[in-house]
Design a protein around this motif. Structure first.
Motif, short mmCIF file in Angstrom:
data_model
loop_
_atom_site.label_atom_id
_atom_site.label_comp_id
_atom_site.label_asym_id
_atom_site.label_seq_id
_atom_site.Cartn_x
_atom_site.Cartn_y
_atom_site.Cartn_z
N GLN A 44 0.84 -1.20 0.00
CA GLN A 44 0.00 0.00 0.00
C GLN A 44 0.87 1.24 0.00
O GLN A 44 1.86 1.31 0.73
CB GLN A 44 -0.90 0.03 1.23
CG GLN A 44 -2.13 -0.84 1.13
CD GLN A 44 -3.15 -0.53 2.21
OE1 GLN A 44 -2.82 -0.40 3.37
NE2 GLN A 44 -4.41 -0.41 1.80
N LEU A 45 0.49 2.19 -0.81
CA LEU A 45 1.10 3.51 -0.82
C LEU A 45 -0.02 4.51 -0.58
O LEU A 45 -1.02 4.50 -1.29
CB LEU A 45 1.75 3.80 -2.17
CG LEU A 45 2.87 2.87 -2.63
CD1 LEU A 45 3.36 3.26 -4.02
CD2 LEU A 45 4.03 2.88 -1.66
N VAL A 46 0.16 5.34 0.44
CA VAL A 46 -0.89 6.28 0.82
C VAL A 46 -0.32 7.69 0.85
O VAL A 46 0.56 8.00 1.65
CB VAL A 46 -1.49 5.94 2.19
CG1 VAL A 46 -2.59 6.93 2.55
CG2 VAL A 46 -2.05 4.51 2.17
N CYS B 68 4.17 10.24 1.38
CA CYS B 68 3.74 8.96 0.83
C CYS B 68 4.21 7.88 1.79
O CYS B 68 5.41 7.63 1.90
CB CYS B 68 4.33 8.74 -0.56
SG CYS B 68 4.01 7.10 -1.26
N GLY C 275 -0.08 4.81 -5.49
CA GLY C 275 -1.06 5.26 -4.51
C GLY C 275 -2.32 5.76 -5.19
O GLY C 275 -2.41 5.78 -6.43
#
Length: 122
Positions: free
Chosen positions: A3-5, A22, A113
């Protein structure tokens, strides 16, 4: 599961600054090159900046050079984009991406993301 947020976007006036973050999970962060891309309304997604796993290599598009700075903290699994002297032309959704090599093109980036909106008013 990787996961990239992204976070840190918002609405600002021209000349202001923002710092995008990020946060990554599910991958060995330091082994991945990272990039920032952006997509303005009605336009193709474009390269903004990239950084190698060790931070030894960085690249910035000419349109942001001198105003934006990419960095990363491997201990925190986090990448940043410091954006100064923002212009209305910087308005876009900003995406972070992780891949095997430091690249100005999208193809090498395997993980993406969801994006964060940056809006710069004049």
């Amino acid at each position: 599961q990787v996961q990239l947020v992204e976070s840190g976007g918002g609405l600002v006036q021209a000349g202001a600054s923002l710092r995008l973050s990020c946060a990554a999970s599910g991958l060995t962060f330091s082994r991945y090159a990272l990039g920032w891309f952006r997509q303005a309304p009605g336009k193709e997604r474009e390269f903004v900046a990239a950084i190698s796993g060790s931070s030894s290599i960085t690249a910035h598009d000419d349109s942001v050079k001198g105003r934006f700075t990419i960095s990363r903290e491997n201990a925190k699994n986090t990448m940043y984009l410091q954006m100064n002297s923002l212009e209305p032309e910087d308005t876009a959704v900003y995406y972070c991406a992780a891949g095997g090599i430091t690249s100005r093109t999208e193809a090498p980036y395997r993980y993406w993301g969801q994006g964060t909106q940056v809006t710069v008013s004049s």
